[in-house]
Motif scaffolding. Structure first.
Motif, mmCIF file in Angstrom:
data_model
loop_
_atom_site.group_PDB
_atom_site.id
_atom_site.type_symbol
_atom_site.label_atom_id
_atom_site.label_comp_id
_atom_site.label_asym_id
_atom_site.label_seq_id
_atom_site.Cartn_x
_atom_site.Cartn_y
_atom_site.Cartn_z
ATOM 1 N N LEU A 91 -61.603 44.628 13.090
ATOM 2 C CA LEU A 91 -60.527 45.229 13.890
ATOM 3 C C LEU A 91 -59.190 45.152 13.153
ATOM 4 C CD1 LEU A 91 -59.649 46.510 16.560
ATOM 5 C CD2 LEU A 91 -59.355 44.198 17.484
ATOM 6 N N TYR A 97 -54.902 52.070 10.070
ATOM 7 C CA TYR A 97 -54.327 53.075 10.977
ATOM 8 C C TYR A 97 -52.800 53.134 10.835
ATOM 9 C CZ TYR A 97 -52.971 55.278 15.398
ATOM 10 O OH TYR A 97 -52.399 56.102 16.340
ATOM 11 N N PHE A 111 -62.794 51.672 15.767
ATOM 12 C CA PHE A 111 -62.028 50.576 15.174
ATOM 13 C C PHE A 111 -62.954 49.427 14.768
ATOM 14 C CE2 PHE A 111 -58.464 52.745 17.093
ATOM 15 C CZ PHE A 111 -57.367 52.396 16.316
ATOM 16 N N SER A 122 -59.064 47.845 10.391
ATOM 17 C CA SER A 122 -58.859 49.221 10.866
ATOM 18 C C SER A 122 -57.455 49.418 11.429
ATOM 19 C CB SER A 122 -59.913 49.587 11.918
ATOM 20 O OG SER A 122 -59.870 48.696 13.022
ATOM 21 N N ILE A 123 -56.893 48.386 12.058
ATOM 22 C CA ILE A 123 -55.528 48.505 12.603
ATOM 23 C C ILE A 123 -54.515 48.663 11.468
ATOM 24 C CG2 ILE A 123 -53.681 47.253 13.775
ATOM 25 C CD1 ILE A 123 -55.774 46.133 15.674
#
Length: 274
Positions: A110, A117, A65, A113-114
Motif C-alpha cells: 500500500l 500515485y 492499491f 502504490s500511494i
C-alpha cells in the motif's frame, strides 16, 4: 461444501508465506495464458489488477492499491520477488509473528502504490505498477531497523550486516530514480518507509499489527474489582518471557545474530511462531 470447508481450513492452518507465493504464481500463469490466447481480454483485465496512476479514476479502482503486488511483468520478475519473499520472511520470523509479517507486507504494498500515485502528478510513470517488490521491501527494512547488526550469509560476500544490505538496496533505488522505471523504484522507497515506520512505532510501544481489543460497555458507575490468580500467573510468565526476548535482542544489537547460542536461537524461533 465439504471441499470448500477443507480448503478454508488448509488456508487457515497453512504457511501464509507459502500461500502468498502460490497466489502470485497462479495469477502470473493465468495472466500469461490470457496474454497468449486472448490478448484483448488480457488488456481489458490488466488495468483492474495492476495499479495505474490515473487521477481520480485510480481511487475508483481502490483494490489495485494492493492487487498490483500479485501481478508480475515476466517470469524473471516473479522468480526474483518470490525468492526475496521467502528469504526475507524467514529472517522476519526470527523476531516477529505471522500476523506482523502479513501486516507489514501488505502495508508495504500500500505504501508503495500511494507514493507511486502521488509521484505520478510530477513524473511520467509509464503503463502501470506491478510486482511484489515494494511489499517485500517493507519487512526487509523492518528487520534492518530492528536488528541492524544481525548478520546474514550471502553467496560470494560472506557475512553481511542487515544495515549494510538495506543501505545498498536503498542507495540503488535512489540512483535509479533517473531511469525509465522511476515509478517502480519510488514504490520500493514507499515500502521501505513503511518498514522503517513500523519499527519506529514498535520501539515506542505501538504495534500497528496488534488487533485492538474490544471493551464491553458497562452502564454501572462502579465496577467490581477482584483478583484472578491464574491471570496473575500468566502476566508474570509473559513478563519473564519478554525480558528474555529483550536480553537476546540486546545481545544481537551488540554482537550480531551469530553470537547467539543454539538455545537462544531456538527460543527466538519458538516465540516468533506463537
Amino acid at each position: 461444501m465439504k471441499g470448500l470447508a477443507d480448503l478454508k481450513r488448509t488456508i487457515k492452518l497453512g504457511d501464509k508465506v507459502q500461500l502468498l507465493i502460490v497466489v502470485n504464481i497462479v495469477v502470473f500463469v493465468v495472466l500469461y495464458g490470457l496474454s497468449v490466447v486472448a490478448t484483448s481480454a488480457y488488456h481489458s483485465v490488466f488495468p483492474y489488477l495492476a495499479f495505474v496512476a490515473d487521477g481520480m479514476s485510480s481511487l475508483g479502482r481502490f483494490w489495485t492499491f494492493i492487487s498490483y503486488s500479485f501481478v508480475h511483468a515476466n517470469i524473471w520478475h516473479l522468480l526474483l520477488n518470490m525468492i526475496m519473499l521467502f528469504f526475507v520472511s524467514n529472517l522476519f520470523f526470527t523476531f516477529f509473528t505471522t500476523r506482523q509479517f502479513l501486516f507489514v507486507y501488505f502495508a508495504g504494498a500500500l505504501g508503495g502504490s500511494i507514493l507511486y500515485y502521488i509521484s505520478a502528478f510530477f513524473f511520467s510513470m509509464g503503463a502501470g505498477l506491478v510486482g511484489a517488490s515494494a511489499a517485500v521491501m517493507a519487512p526487509l527494512i523492518a528487520i534492518a531497523a530492528f536488528a541492524p547488526k544481525m548478520e546474514v550469509r550471502l553467496a560470494l560476500l560472506g557475512r553481511v550486516k542487515m544495515i549494510y544490505i538495506a543501505a545498498v538496496i536503498i542507495v540503488i533505488d535512489l540512483f535509479q530514480l533517473s531511469s525509465s522505471n522511476v515509478g517502480g523504484h519510488l514504490a520500493h522507497l514507499g515500502g521501505a518507509l513503511v518498514g522503517f515506520g513500523y519499527i519506529f512505532l514498535l520501539k515506542r510501544g505501538i504495534d500497528l499489527a496488534k488487533p485492538k481489543k474490544r471493551t464491553a460497555k458497562n452502564k454501572s458507575t462502579f465496577k467490581k474489582i477482584y483478583v484472578n490468580k491464574s491471570v496473575d500467573k500468566n502476566v508474570t510468565k509473559e513478563t519473564t518471557t519478554q525480558k528474555e526476548i529483550d536480553a537476546i535482542l540486546d545481545k544481537i544489537s551488540r554482537s550480531g545474530y551469530e553470537s547467539l547460542s543454539k538455545e537462544e536461537k531456538e527460543f527466538l524461533f519458538r516465540q516468533g511462531n506463537r
